[in-house]
Scaffold this motif. Structure first.
Motif, mmCIF file in Angstrom:
data_model
loop_
_atom_site.group_PDB
_atom_site.id
_atom_site.type_symbol
_atom_site.label_atom_id
_atom_site.label_comp_id
_atom_site.label_asym_id
_atom_site.label_seq_id
_atom_site.Cartn_x
_atom_site.Cartn_y
_atom_site.Cartn_z
ATOM 1 N N LEU A 204 9.098 3.019 6.657
ATOM 2 C CA LEU A 204 9.938 2.771 5.489
ATOM 3 C C LEU A 204 9.763 1.307 5.110
ATOM 4 O O LEU A 204 10.173 0.415 5.847
ATOM 5 N N SER A 205 9.165 1.062 3.952
ATOM 6 C CA SER A 205 8.781 -0.312 3.615
ATOM 7 C C SER A 205 8.964 -0.596 2.135
ATOM 8 O O SER A 205 8.421 0.122 1.286
ATOM 9 N N ALA A 206 9.696 -1.658 1.827
ATOM 10 C CA ALA A 206 9.723 -2.147 0.453
ATOM 11 C C ALA A 206 8.319 -2.602 0.068
ATOM 12 O O ALA A 206 7.555 -3.093 0.907
ATOM 13 N N LEU A 207 7.979 -2.446 -1.196
ATOM 14 C CA LEU A 207 6.626 -2.772 -1.651
ATOM 15 C C LEU A 207 6.274 -4.231 -1.369
ATOM 16 O O LEU A 207 5.121 -4.551 -1.073
ATOM 17 N N GLU A 208 7.263 -5.123 -1.413
ATOM 18 C CA GLU A 208 6.987 -6.542 -1.207
ATOM 19 C C GLU A 208 6.547 -6.855 0.225
ATOM 20 O O GLU A 208 6.002 -7.930 0.482
ATOM 21 N N LYS A 209 6.755 -5.923 1.160
ATOM 22 C CA LYS A 209 6.320 -6.137 2.543
ATOM 23 C C LYS A 209 4.917 -5.604 2.802
ATOM 24 O O LYS A 209 4.353 -5.845 3.869
ATOM 25 N N ILE A 210 4.377 -4.877 1.819
ATOM 26 C CA ILE A 210 3.018 -4.360 1.941
ATOM 27 C C ILE A 210 2.023 -5.513 1.800
ATOM 28 O O ILE A 210 2.173 -6.385 0.947
ATOM 29 N N ASN A 235 0.866 3.606 -6.949
ATOM 30 C CA ASN A 235 0.793 2.159 -7.150
ATOM 31 C C ASN A 235 -0.493 1.612 -6.525
ATOM 32 O O ASN A 235 -0.840 1.952 -5.392
ATOM 33 N N ALA A 236 -1.192 0.754 -7.252
ATOM 34 C CA ALA A 236 -2.491 0.250 -6.795
ATOM 35 C C ALA A 236 -2.393 -0.515 -5.479
ATOM 36 O O ALA A 236 -3.367 -0.558 -4.710
ATOM 37 N N ALA A 237 -1.240 -1.118 -5.197
ATOM 38 C CA ALA A 237 -1.073 -1.873 -3.950
ATOM 39 C C ALA A 237 -1.175 -0.977 -2.722
ATOM 40 O O ALA A 237 -1.385 -1.467 -1.606
ATOM 41 N N LEU A 238 -1.055 0.337 -2.923
ATOM 42 C CA LEU A 238 -1.074 1.284 -1.811
ATOM 43 C C LEU A 238 -2.411 2.009 -1.674
ATOM 44 O O LEU A 238 -2.570 2.855 -0.790
ATOM 45 N N ASP A 239 -3.372 1.672 -2.522
ATOM 46 C CA ASP A 239 -4.668 2.362 -2.513
ATOM 47 C C ASP A 239 -5.355 2.281 -1.149
ATOM 48 O O ASP A 239 -5.911 3.276 -0.661
ATOM 49 N N ALA A 240 -5.339 1.104 -0.538
ATOM 50 C CA ALA A 240 -6.048 0.918 0.736
ATOM 51 C C ALA A 240 -5.500 1.842 1.817
ATOM 52 O O ALA A 240 -6.249 2.297 2.696
ATOM 53 N N GLY A 245 -6.325 7.522 4.876
ATOM 54 C CA GLY A 245 -5.829 8.848 5.211
ATOM 55 C C GLY A 245 -4.341 8.916 5.467
ATOM 56 O O GLY A 245 -3.841 9.930 5.971
ATOM 57 N N ILE A 246 -3.610 7.860 5.126
ATOM 58 C CA ILE A 246 -2.160 7.827 5.318
ATOM 59 C C ILE A 246 -1.485 8.433 4.090
ATOM 60 O O ILE A 246 -1.842 8.114 2.949
ATOM 61 N N GLU A 247 -0.516 9.301 4.325
ATOM 62 C CA GLU A 247 0.247 9.875 3.218
ATOM 63 C C GLU A 247 1.168 8.804 2.642
ATOM 64 O O GLU A 247 1.880 8.121 3.381
ATOM 65 N N VAL A 248 1.159 8.653 1.334
ATOM 66 C CA VAL A 248 2.006 7.669 0.661
ATOM 67 C C VAL A 248 2.997 8.413 -0.223
ATOM 68 O O VAL A 248 2.614 9.261 -1.029
ATOM 69 N N VAL A 249 4.276 8.093 -0.054
ATOM 70 C CA VAL A 249 5.339 8.807 -0.775
ATOM 71 C C VAL A 249 6.105 7.820 -1.647
ATOM 72 O O VAL A 249 6.433 6.723 -1.194
#
Length: 249
Positions: A204-210, A235-240, A245-249
């Motif tokens: 569980l992560s706020a986008l600013e911690k990515i 969101n492009a910040a989560l592309d990597a 292979g990680i599920e992004v919700v």
């Protein structure tokens, strides 16, 4: 270019790109890599970035004390908690760590959800003491006074004796190549144990911690099965992370 100007260029470049390299800054600033390395070390000491091998990356922006963290970005935490509910089912055994997004999840649990929660978080235990259907097992140990959690070998041993269905992990910092990291050494060791003892780990992560990093290593990011943020999953910040292979919700 004087030193103060160099430091500002480093900060500005980091804010734009989320990371900087020594060779990149050496060329940009027209100084040696040793000079850049000293500048980065100074900015790290000031808490403005995190020095890493070959450059620097962004530090996690959230405050350290629980009393400050619980009030920080509350709407984002509630949005994350609402998404996380879909993974919880009757009969599960679930680890809840001490992250404030996990505390928000505890507050959002449906009253008819029959679940066993094992936690080292005093706020989580306090919220769930009146939950009519949740069984709560509290992991004892040494009190960490700024995190409002227990830590130490006794706490680790409690989690090591359980095989959980899910680990709900509040994230301090998460980076696609640097992994999951924490500001507290004992917290990093405990989180590593929780992840290893769970069949599925949900971050569980706020986008600013990515794409940020802290000193103490927990595990590679690929040990996480699902990442939940407050933003849209495309969101492009989560592309990597999707590419890993990680599920992004």
């Amino acid at each position: 270019m004087v030193k103060e100007e160099r430091l500002q260029v480093i900060i500005d470049t980091l804010e734009k790109d989320n990371k900087v390299r020594l060779d990149q800054l050496s060329s940009l600033l027209n100084v040696s890599e040793d000079t850049v390395r000293r500048d980065i070390k100074e900015l790290d000491t000031q808490g403005l970035l995190r020095a890493v091998r070959g450059g620097a990356i962004v530090r996690s922006p959230s405050p350290q004390h629980y009393r400050e963290r619980e009030k920080y970005n509350q709407q984002h935490k509630q949005a994350i908690a609402a998404k996380a509910l879909q993974f919880l089912k009757d009969g599960q055994v679930v680890f809840f760590d001490g992250g404030t997004s996990v505390v928000a999840l505890a507050a959002a649990l449906p009253k008819d959800l029959k679940i066993t929660i094992i936690t080292n978080s005093f706020p989580v235990a306090n919220i769930l003491e009146d939950h009519p259907s949740a069984e709560v097992i509290f992991a004892g140990g040494k009190l960490h006074k700024t995190a409002f959690t227990t830590m130490g070998q006794e706490t680790v041993d409690t989690f090591r004796k359980v095989r959980a269905d899910i680990c709900m992990l509040g994230i301090c910092s998460l980076h696609h190549s640097m992994g999951i990291t924490s500001m507290i050494y004992e917290d990093a060791q405990l989180n590593n144990t929780m992840i290893s003892q769970a069949q599925k780990t949900i971050a569980l992560s706020a986008l600013e911690k990515i794409n940020t990093v802290e000193p103490y290593y927990v595990c590679p990011v690929t040990d996480v099965d699902v990442i939940i943020t407050e933003t849209e999953p495309d969101n492009a910040a989560l592309d990597a992370y999707r590419h890993l292979g990680i599920e992004v919700v």
